[in-house]
Design an enzyme around this catalytic site. Structure first.
Site, short mmCIF file in Angstrom:
data_model
loop_
_atom_site.label_atom_id
_atom_site.label_comp_id
_atom_site.label_asym_id
_atom_site.label_seq_id
_atom_site.Cartn_x
_atom_site.Cartn_y
_atom_site.Cartn_z
N ARG A 195 1.57 7.06 -6.62
CA ARG A 195 0.44 7.97 -6.82
C ARG A 195 0.85 9.41 -6.52
NH1 ARG A 195 -5.10 7.14 -3.41
NH2 ARG A 195 -3.58 6.95 -1.72
N TYR A 215 0.84 -1.21 0.00
CA TYR A 215 0.00 0.00 0.00
C TYR A 215 0.87 1.25 0.00
CZ TYR A 215 -3.15 3.68 1.62
OH TYR A 215 -3.84 4.85 1.75
N ARG A 260 -11.30 13.33 2.63
CA ARG A 260 -12.28 12.47 3.32
C ARG A 260 -13.60 12.40 2.58
NH1 ARG A 260 -9.08 9.25 6.13
NH2 ARG A 260 -7.69 10.41 7.51
N GLU A 303 -14.05 -1.13 6.38
CA GLU A 303 -14.01 0.21 5.77
C GLU A 303 -15.33 0.43 5.03
OE1 GLU A 303 -10.25 1.65 4.14
OE2 GLU A 303 -11.33 2.18 2.30
N TYR A 313 -0.85 12.66 6.93
CA TYR A 313 -0.42 11.59 7.84
C TYR A 313 1.09 11.67 8.07
CZ TYR A 313 -4.73 8.66 7.51
OH TYR A 313 -5.99 8.13 7.58
C1 3EB Z 1 -7.59 5.78 5.94
O1 3EB Z 1 -8.44 6.52 6.45
C2 3EB Z 1 -8.07 4.44 5.45
O2 3EB Z 1 -5.26 5.59 -0.15
O3 3EB Z 1 -6.85 6.34 -1.43
C3 3EB Z 1 -9.24 5.29 2.82
C4 3EB Z 1 -9.62 5.95 1.65
C5 3EB Z 1 -7.96 4.79 2.93
C6 3EB Z 1 -8.70 6.13 0.60
C7 3EB Z 1 -6.46 5.85 -0.36
C8 3EB Z 1 -7.06 4.97 1.88
C9 3EB Z 1 -7.41 5.63 0.73
O4 3EB Z 1 -6.39 6.09 5.85
C10 3EB Z 1 -7.51 4.05 4.15
#
Ligand code: 3EB
Length: 342
Positions: free
Chosen positions: A150, A143, A216, A327, A203
């Site tokens: 990306r 991932y 989000r 999820e 992050y």
């Molecule tokens: C998170 O909140 C969970 O890498 O495009 C959620 C939605 C998550 C999109 C992405 C990853 C992605 O981090 C993982």
């Protein structure tokens, strides 16, 4: 030109002449290929039981289709849906770059090239599926390799990597090519964040050398409409996973996050009608099929009002952090009154 969404049992699939694109979920063997771009999601469908599903984004107005840079696409005057799958084993080895990172970079580079050529500069919503997403190779979880590629493609295409970024999800499947579907438009989205969570694009590096590039949620605007796309949402508060090992508690935390995003959406939405979680369409990803019963019991009343609203679809897939068990992603389409759209 407006956008509509529909889910059908595969057995009842009929020909649409107004499908922009969609996804095929489940085994769906011998169902024939669609006449529109379709993402093939080879994930077990846990509910509705024993179903294969065909989801479609429907549109009005004259549609135009093509295949460019390996992307199958379909568009009207306002938006474009595309699908691309790239096999990382086809990518030539580069020093210091894993095949998956290179493929993810190359895939997004093609995507942005298409959007430039088509005059659809704004990415609205992206669906990413990565084989063996939690496996380590080349010294990094897959991932995180995907995130690196990306991110670099966004930078090279001079796209923002924080702030105004598309809604997205990234899930793991057992095997196969990197598969990405997307909706893009001539108009920009309003990207939303969740006040309970650190923005994913911010992050800290404990989650990988490059942060994931998504918001989000996003509000998108086909003419006369307002579409809320909520990204894949999990049991994360701040930037940390909560309730490791407890799928029911993760479900409840995830719904608290969804509610917070819906509240944010209603703060910024233009339509008179408020968004409500129980009136939205949902796709739930479960890491373990054995959790299906418990998860359906807890999520059922939280995600739907039982009044024949939109279907909640449960599938088995890996979530992008090894400690996440569930999820959820959601969307809703509202009409804008002529007064508020002018
Ligand atoms: C998170 O909140 C969970 O890498 O495009 C959620 C939605 C998550 C999109 C992405 C990853 C992605 O981090 C993982």
């Amino acid at each position: 030109m407006t956008l509509q969404f529909e889910t059908r049992r595969i057995a009842s699939a009929s020909a649409h002449n107004n499908a922009l694109g969609g996804a095929l979920l489940g085994a769906a063997q011998g169902m024939g290929s669609a006449a529109w771009p379709e993402q093939h999601l080879r994930v077990p469908v846990l509910s509705p039981a024993d179903a294969s599903l065909r989801e479609c984004w429907l549109s009005d107005g004259p549609l135009q289709q093509g295949i460019d840079h390996g992307i199958r696409w379909c568009r009207n005057g306002d938006m474009l849906y595309g699908v691309i799958a790239l096999d990382e084993t086809q990518d030539p080895a580069q020093p210091g770059v894993s095949p998956l990172q290179a493929t993810s970079h190359g895939l997004y580079a093609r995507l942005f090239k298409l959007l430039r050529e088509q005059g659809m500069p704004h990415l609205w919503r992206v669906w990413n599926y990565v084989a063996r997403i939690n496996e380590d190779s080349h010294g990094l979880e897959r991932y995180r390799q995907f995130n690196l590629g990306r991110y670099e493609a966004f930078v090279q295409a001079q796209q923002e990597t924080g702030g105004q970024v598309p809604a997205a999800c990234a899930l793991g499947v057992r095997e196969g090519a990197l598969s990405v579907a997307f909706l893009a438009g001539v108009s920009p989205v309003v990207s939303l964040e969740n006040p309970r969570q650190v923005s994913a694009w911010a992050y800290p590096s404990v989650y990988g050398p490059r942060a994931p590039t998504f918001s989000r949620a996003a509000l998108a605007y086909p003419p006369g409409q307002e579409v809320l796309f909520i990204s894949g949402t999990a049991s994360i508060v701040g930037h940390e996973t909560l309730h490791a090992g407890d799928v029911v508690a993760q479900c409840r935390e995830t719904v608290r996050n969804l509610e917070a995003v819906v509240q944010e959406a209603n703060r910024l939405a233009r339509s008179a009608q408020a968004f409500e979680l129980r009136r939205m369409s949902h796709r739930v990803y479960l890491r373990h099929a054995r959790d299906a019963e418990a998860v359906q019991r807890v999520l059922g009343p939280l995600l739907s009002d039982g009044n024949g609203g939109a279907e909640v679809v449960f599938v088995q897939a890996d979530v992008c952090r090894a400690d996440l068990l569930v999820e959820i992603e959601s969307h809703a389409i509202h009409a804008l009154s002529s007064a508020s759209s002018s």
